[in-house]
Design an enzyme around this catalytic site. Structure first.
Site, PDB file in Angstrom:
ATOM      1  N   ASP A  77      76.942  18.804  19.075  1.00 50.35           N
ATOM      2  CA  ASP A  77      76.478  19.273  20.374  1.00 50.35           C
ATOM      3  C   ASP A  77      77.513  18.882  21.422  1.00 50.35           C
ATOM      4  O   ASP A  77      78.575  18.364  21.098  1.00 50.35           O
ATOM      5  CB  ASP A  77      75.081  18.720  20.674  1.00 50.35           C
ATOM      6  N   LYS A  99      73.800  21.405  24.002  1.00 49.13           N
ATOM      7  CA  LYS A  99      72.969  22.214  24.862  1.00 49.13           C
ATOM      8  C   LYS A  99      73.760  22.518  26.107  1.00 49.13           C
ATOM      9  O   LYS A  99      74.003  21.633  26.905  1.00 49.13           O
ATOM     10  CB  LYS A  99      71.679  21.473  25.205  1.00 49.13           C
ATOM     11  N   GLY A 130      77.423  12.039  19.690  1.00 44.83           N
ATOM     12  CA  GLY A 130      78.243  11.240  20.592  1.00 44.83           C
ATOM     13  C   GLY A 130      77.739   9.806  20.587  1.00 44.83           C
ATOM     14  O   GLY A 130      76.544   9.561  20.418  1.00 44.83           O
ATOM     15  N   ILE A 135      71.192   4.805  19.458  1.00 48.05           N
ATOM     16  CA  ILE A 135      71.018   4.436  20.869  1.00 48.05           C
ATOM     17  C   ILE A 135      70.875   5.739  21.651  1.00 48.05           C
ATOM     18  O   ILE A 135      71.864   6.432  21.914  1.00 48.05           O
ATOM     19  CB  ILE A 135      72.222   3.628  21.397  1.00 48.05           C
ATOM     20  N   THR A 160      78.811   2.978  21.017  1.00 50.49           N
ATOM     21  CA  THR A 160      77.957   3.613  22.015  1.00 50.49           C
ATOM     22  C   THR A 160      78.659   3.588  23.382  1.00 50.49           C
ATOM     23  O   THR A 160      79.539   2.749  23.632  1.00 50.49           O
ATOM     24  CB  THR A 160      76.576   2.920  22.055  1.00 50.49           C
ATOM     25  N   ALA A 161      78.268   4.526  24.245  1.00 61.35           N
ATOM     26  CA  ALA A 161      78.956   4.669  25.532  1.00 61.35           C
ATOM     27  C   ALA A 161      79.024   3.356  26.303  1.00 61.35           C
ATOM     28  O   ALA A 161      80.028   3.055  26.948  1.00 61.35           O
ATOM     29  CB  ALA A 161      78.272   5.740  26.378  1.00 61.35           C
ATOM     30  N   MET A 212      73.255   8.502  30.956  1.00 62.83           N
ATOM     31  CA  MET A 212      72.941   9.873  31.383  1.00 62.83           C
ATOM     32  C   MET A 212      72.185   9.889  32.704  1.00 62.83           C
ATOM     33  O   MET A 212      71.228  10.637  32.870  1.00 62.83           O
ATOM     34  CB  MET A 212      72.088  10.577  30.317  1.00 62.83           C
ATOM     35  N   GLY A 241      84.357   8.179  30.266  1.00 70.11           N
ATOM     36  CA  GLY A 241      84.775   6.855  29.821  1.00 70.11           C
ATOM     37  C   GLY A 241      85.566   6.916  28.527  1.00 70.11           C
ATOM     38  O   GLY A 241      85.212   7.651  27.625  1.00 70.11           O
TER      39      GLY A 241
END
Lengths: 297, 297
Positions: A77, A99, A130, A135, A160-161, A212, A241
């Protein structure tokens, strides 16, 4: 033993070039040849739920790449970093499940069903997510049906971000003098946040990471201030990032609306709230280094 | 461009074999030859603060390995997974900084100073940290002095134990029906936890992850129950997470003492508390898969 043989072929031969953007086509062709003659590869279906990290392909794990290279079908995605899907086998079928405005988007139950159908049909499927699949990735939901159907799957954690953005922005999420715990939340639409226990989030010496959350950052900041967090609490908003285009905007909680307004809200997007943000003054490094090996832009 | 050239040499040539345990010596020798003739490598000192993940070398990132291969000096402690230090250059100086009973241990300020001294002396230093350097890794502290001294550094995020253990144990840390947030804490000695806001931790639909907490797990569980968490809340204690020897003990919060007693407390060690633990019944996969490609033991 089969595993070691795979490593040898994948990284010892020309297929290693899969990693160089400039020679990607050649590299993928070479790997396809390896795989075509690979007798250790199973023909039974399986789903690999793979965290691909915050964006920089350099932050993929070896395990992620290896499984990506084995997949017949790749499902991804818009949160998967540019260039990462291209690291899959060239002849793998690619399915974009959303999306994005204007595109046909699969809803979650369609994605779950797609994974089951493909695996049952004998396909090896790389489901790319991603960041990390567990998470805020809905990874659990995606494999529940698979698991219930007795189909084979593996889960590959990813950066994770929060971790990727923190490292590349020079903001430690925990620090003896600043934060002894760290909490991850998402910036849902306000109506979905009604039940959130804001008081509990506002603990001293806790870093708050909001995923987000650009669109709702002002709302989130206001609730945190109401719950007792000082308006002067430092806030960093990190866009793109870990990527060359990374932008870090730093301010205070009461400037959240401003910061969010100036942001283009491009993923990976993350807000870090807490006094650790001040450490960035000292610890920022990405985009600044010039002579350290391996980091030239 | 220099970066792409490095990739080509490191992964296209015989040095790629660095990754195969069985042919490590040859591989490192080959890489040394590459590096010896590499004119793009800087001679100025730098520190690479590298998260090496929870243990499985397969969970290293490409960035981590690349920088490890460039370091003249490697600094590591007992939280770095077996086999990972061996992936550094064979001729790199190795400094073990603790902390194991009987060994000379460096204290934190000695480590900080060591990094400054080495970088100032022109060395490229890989400071390896288990997991991620900014999640309970004291990574921030280690580079503050470096940064203040104007020395070059980079920070490489790693798969923190929470992510690695969760993925390999089949326990999503967030899940729409179970947990909308996730908090990371450490299991300090009780006297250091007096100030902890236990009430704030006990939020509905929040997963609690406790790092390094076997010795204090019973204490932690009792405080959480006092603060209002149900004694029947599921608890998983994961030892040697992501490694072949991974052990996952599942019970409830009021069984914490039992679970901790039966554990050997070997890192990476992690407790996950919350209803997401129940999902493991469905989602456990590691150590079970047999025919999926790439996962043979």
């Amino acid at each position: 033993l089969p595993r070691r043989r795979f490593w040898e072929r994948a990284l010892d031969g020309p297929a290693a070039e899969l990693l160089f953007a400039g020679r990607r086509a050649d590299a993928v062709r070479a790997l396809e040849q390896e795989l075509a003659t690979d007798t250790t590869v199973t023909t039974s279906g399986a789903v690999y739920l793979i965290g691909t990290g915050p964006g920089d392909p350099d932050l993929l794990t070896f395990r992620a790449l290896r499984l990506m290279q084995q997949a017949d079908v790749v499902i991804f995605d818009r949160l998967v970093g540019d260039g990462i899907v291209d690291l899959c086998r060239r002849d793998a079928e690619r399915i974009f499940v959303g999306k994005q405005a204007g595109d046909h988007s699969y809803d979650q139950s369609e994605i779950n069903q797609l994974l089951v159908t493909l695996a049952r049909g004998g396909k090896r499927v790389a489901r790319l997510k991603g960041g990390d699949p567990f998470i805020f990735g809905r990874g659990g939901e995606e494999i529940e049906e698979l698991a219930a159907a007795g189909l084979e799957f593996q889960i590959v954690p990813g950066i994770t971000a929060a971790l990727g953005c923190a490292a590349y922005a020079g903001i430690p999420l925990t620090h003896r003098e600043h934060a002894h715990s760290c909490v991850f939340i998402t910036g849902h639409a306000p109506e979905q946040q009604a039940a959130r226990d804001w008081q509990a989030l506002v603990r001293s010496q806790q870093t708050i990471v909001v995923y987000m959350g650009a669109a709702t950052l002002d709302y989130t900041a206001k609730r945190l201030i109401e719950a007792g967090l000082a308006p002067s609490t430092p806030l960093a908003l990190i866009e793109r990032g870990t990527l060359a285009e990374q932008r870090v905007a730093v301010g205070t909680l009461d400037q959240a609306a401003d910061l969010a307004q100036r942001s283009a809200a491009r993923p990976p997007l993350l807000a870090i709230i807490g006094s650790v943000v001040r450490l960035r003054d000292k610890l920022a490094w990405f985009g600044r280094e010039r002579c350290a090996a391996g980091s030239e832009p």
